[in-house]
Design a protein around this motif. Structure first.
Motif, PDB file in Angstrom:
ATOM      1  N   ASN A  94       0.840  -1.196   0.000  1.00 51.64           N
ATOM      2  CA  ASN A  94       0.000   0.000   0.000  1.00 51.64           C
ATOM      3  C   ASN A  94       0.877   1.249   0.000  1.00 51.64           C
ATOM      4  N   ASP A  95       0.230   2.402   0.019  1.00 52.37           N
ATOM      5  CA  ASP A  95       0.984   3.650  -0.097  1.00 52.37           C
ATOM      6  C   ASP A  95       1.862   3.924   1.111  1.00 52.37           C
ATOM      7  N   ALA A  96       1.620   3.230   2.226  1.00 56.65           N
ATOM      8  CA  ALA A  96       2.491   3.373   3.393  1.00 56.65           C
ATOM      9  C   ALA A  96       3.776   2.562   3.224  1.00 56.65           C
ATOM     10  N   ASN A  97       3.721   1.480   2.437  1.00 60.38           N
ATOM     11  CA  ASN A  97       4.912   0.673   2.164  1.00 60.38           C
ATOM     12  C   ASN A  97       5.735   1.262   1.031  1.00 60.38           C
ATOM     13  N   ILE A  98       5.063   1.487  -0.098  1.00 55.71           N
ATOM     14  CA  ILE A  98       5.697   2.078  -1.280  1.00 55.71           C
ATOM     15  C   ILE A  98       4.795   3.211  -1.741  1.00 55.71           C
ATOM     16  N   SER A  99       5.316   4.415  -1.754  1.00 55.03           N
ATOM     17  CA  SER A  99       4.508   5.585  -2.081  1.00 55.03           C
ATOM     18  C   SER A  99       4.071   5.552  -3.543  1.00 55.03           C
ATOM     19  N   PRO A 100       3.050   6.333  -3.910  1.00 57.58           N
ATOM     20  CA  PRO A 100       2.632   6.377  -5.317  1.00 57.58           C
ATOM     21  C   PRO A 100       3.766   6.768  -6.263  1.00 57.58           C
ATOM     22  N   ASP A 101       4.620   7.725  -5.856  1.00 60.22           N
ATOM     23  CA  ASP A 101       5.742   8.115  -6.716  1.00 60.22           C
ATOM     24  C   ASP A 101       6.726   6.966  -6.886  1.00 60.22           C
ATOM     25  N   GLU A 102       6.952   6.204  -5.824  1.00 60.06           N
ATOM     26  CA  GLU A 102       7.862   5.055  -5.912  1.00 60.06           C
ATOM     27  C   GLU A 102       7.254   3.950  -6.784  1.00 60.06           C
ATOM     28  N   LYS A 103       5.951   3.763  -6.687  1.00 65.40           N
ATOM     29  CA  LYS A 103       5.294   2.789  -7.566  1.00 65.40           C
ATOM     30  C   LYS A 103       5.477   3.190  -9.028  1.00 65.40           C
ATOM     31  N   ARG A 104       5.345   4.470  -9.307  1.00 66.16           N
ATOM     32  CA  ARG A 104       5.525   4.941 -10.686  1.00 66.16           C
ATOM     33  C   ARG A 104       6.968   4.725 -11.138  1.00 66.16           C
ATOM     34  N   GLU A 105       7.939   4.863 -10.240  1.00 72.28           N
ATOM     35  CA  GLU A 105       9.335   4.604 -10.598  1.00 72.28           C
ATOM     36  C   GLU A 105       9.562   3.121 -10.894  1.00 72.28           C
ATOM     37  N   ILE A 106       8.877   2.248 -10.170  1.00 69.43           N
ATOM     38  CA  ILE A 106       8.960   0.817 -10.477  1.00 69.43           C
ATOM     39  C   ILE A 106       8.375   0.544 -11.858  1.00 69.43           C
ATOM     40  N   LEU A 107       7.247   1.192 -12.168  1.00 71.16           N
ATOM     41  CA  LEU A 107       6.664   1.051 -13.506  1.00 71.16           C
ATOM     42  C   LEU A 107       7.632   1.548 -14.573  1.00 71.16           C
ATOM     43  N   ALA A 108       8.348   2.634 -14.279  1.00 72.98           N
ATOM     44  CA  ALA A 108       9.320   3.163 -15.238  1.00 72.98           C
ATOM     45  C   ALA A 108      10.455   2.172 -15.458  1.00 72.98           C
ATOM     46  N   TYR A 109      10.873   1.475 -14.399  1.00 67.47           N
ATOM     47  CA  TYR A 109      11.924   0.463 -14.555  1.00 67.47           C
ATOM     48  C   TYR A 109      11.440  -0.698 -15.421  1.00 67.47           C
ATOM     49  N   LEU A 110      10.196  -1.149 -15.210  1.00 67.44           N
ATOM     50  CA  LEU A 110       9.657  -2.227 -16.030  1.00 67.44           C
ATOM     51  C   LEU A 110       9.515  -1.789 -17.489  1.00 67.44           C
ATOM     52  N   ASP A 111       9.142  -0.521 -17.690  1.00 67.16           N
ATOM     53  CA  ASP A 111       9.062   0.015 -19.050  1.00 67.16           C
ATOM     54  C   ASP A 111      10.452   0.046 -19.680  1.00 67.16           C
ATOM     55  N   TYR A 112      11.485   0.364 -18.883  1.00 64.74           N
ATOM     56  CA  TYR A 112      12.859   0.347 -19.384  1.00 64.74           C
ATOM     57  C   TYR A 112      13.249  -1.061 -19.830  1.00 64.74           C
ATOM     58  N   LEU A 113      12.870  -2.070 -19.043  1.00 66.58           N
ATOM     59  CA  LEU A 113      13.188  -3.454 -19.412  1.00 66.58           C
ATOM     60  C   LEU A 113      12.491  -3.846 -20.718  1.00 66.58           C
ATOM     61  N   ASP A 114      11.256  -3.369 -20.891  1.00 64.79           N
ATOM     62  CA  ASP A 114      10.512  -3.698 -22.111  1.00 64.79           C
ATOM     63  C   ASP A 114      11.165  -3.109 -23.354  1.00 64.79           C
ATOM     64  N   ASN A 115      11.771  -1.940 -23.208  1.00 66.91           N
ATOM     65  CA  ASN A 115      12.285  -1.205 -24.370  1.00 66.91           C
ATOM     66  C   ASN A 115      13.781  -1.326 -24.575  1.00 66.91           C
ATOM     67  N   ASN A 116      14.465  -2.078 -23.708  1.00 68.37           N
ATOM     68  CA  ASN A 116      15.915  -2.218 -23.835  1.00 68.37           C
ATOM     69  C   ASN A 116      16.292  -3.693 -23.779  1.00 68.37           C
ATOM     70  N   PRO A 117      16.665  -4.263 -24.921  1.00 66.42           N
ATOM     71  CA  PRO A 117      17.063  -5.678 -24.931  1.00 66.42           C
ATOM     72  C   PRO A 117      18.334  -5.893 -24.130  1.00 66.42           C
ATOM     73  N   SER A 118      18.629  -7.142 -23.849  1.00 66.32           N
ATOM     74  CA  SER A 118      19.814  -7.485 -23.065  1.00 66.32           C
ATOM     75  C   SER A 118      21.083  -7.024 -23.773  1.00 66.32           C
ATOM     76  N   VAL A 119      21.923  -6.257 -23.045  1.00 68.53           N
ATOM     77  CA  VAL A 119      23.176  -5.778 -23.640  1.00 68.53           C
ATOM     78  C   VAL A 119      24.210  -6.888 -23.698  1.00 68.53           C
ATOM     79  N   GLY A 120      23.960  -7.997 -23.001  1.00 65.62           N
ATOM     80  CA  GLY A 120      24.918  -9.096 -22.979  1.00 65.62           C
ATOM     81  C   GLY A 120      24.640 -10.165 -24.012  1.00 65.62           C
ATOM     82  N   GLY A 121      23.738  -9.896 -24.950  1.00 66.35           N
ATOM     83  CA  GLY A 121      23.401 -10.898 -25.952  1.00 66.35           C
ATOM     84  C   GLY A 121      22.253 -11.775 -25.502  1.00 66.35           C
ATOM     85  N   PHE A 122      22.279 -13.045 -25.895  1.00 63.34           N
ATOM     86  CA  PHE A 122      21.210 -13.983 -25.577  1.00 63.34           C
ATOM     87  C   PHE A 122      21.118 -14.154 -24.067  1.00 63.34           C
TER      88      PHE A 122
END
Length: 249
Positions: free
Chosen positions: A187-215
């Protein structure tokens, strides 16, 4: 016969004009909480009870909020196809409008988490430092089940943490709010709304950036990588050794 045909044609024409929709009129009225109650009783009450009080086959939904309904229904987890260790994601059986109506009905029974606003899901407002903080928050709170790359993982008794690739941000946010199935509630007491949005941004980064180490072997970590080396790496060396030693013969 001519008279009958003429009378029938006139009747059809008059009926068509009488039943025609006025220009610009909506094709369907917006569904309300009362409509959601009817949908719930027709499709969900068998397991969750006529008044969402729960039964031996389904938990109580009083107080879960509209966010839980939207997550479960629009990811296709509910209604469940069959009883099992956990509900699996599939094509949703209801439209977004029907899901919202059922969410309004459940929300009317008792207070609970609501569907997040678009502003809370807008990862374009998160800068690179925010993405890095989101990655750290994900590693601390989520990676032990979902894997650091969001590839998912196995749990006990046939349960599993699903992968998080190309998942609707609203559903990820709702899962953090409501803690579906084996997931804890953040809940918002554990992870604030802004922190939740930052987690979403990290997942979006994973979606848009393939592995730099190859397969990346599915991003499942050292177990799959070690198994790959053991089978194909050492296996290849053994095969080459056998081939070299067999040449003189």
């Amino acid at each position: 016969m001519i008279g009958l045909v003429a009378a029938g044609g006139a009747s059809v024409a008059v009926g068509s004009v009488a039943n025609a929709e006025p220009a610009g009129a909506p094709l369907a009225q917006q569904l309300t909480a009362e409509d959601g109650e009817l949908l719930f009783r027709a499709n969900c009450a068998t397991c969750h009870g006529l008044n969402a009080e729960g039964t031996e086959n389904g938990v109580s939904l009083i107080g879960v909020g509209a966010a839980s309904v939207d997550f479960q229904v629009m990811t296709g987890r509910m209604p469940m196809a069959m009883q099992g260790p956990q509900a699996e994601q599939r094509e949703p059986q209801f439209s977004q409008e029907q899901s919202d109506a059922m969410g309004d009905y459940i929300a009317s029974l008792a207070p609970g988490p609501g569907i997040p606003d678009e502003e809370l899901l807008d990862v374009s407002q998160v800068d690179d430092e925010g993405v890095a903080r989101g990655a750290e928050l994900f590693r601390i709170n989520c990676a032990m089940c979902h894997n650091v790359a969001g590839a998912g993982g196995a749990l006990t008794e046939g349960k599993f943490a699903p992968h998080l690739k190309d998942i609707d941000p609203a559903h990820v946010y709702e899962a953090m709010l409501t803690g579906p199935q084996n997931m804890p509630v953040f809940n918002d007491a554990n992870i604030s709304p802004d922190e939740k949005r930052e987690i979403l941004a990290y997942l979006d980064y994973l979606d848009n950036n393939p592995s730099v180490g190859g397969f990346d072997l599915g991003g499942l970590g050292p177990v799959s990588e070690g198994l790959f080396i053991w089978i194909f790496g050492l296996g290849g060396l053994v095969a080459v050794t056998v081939w070299l030693t067999s040449k003189p013969n």
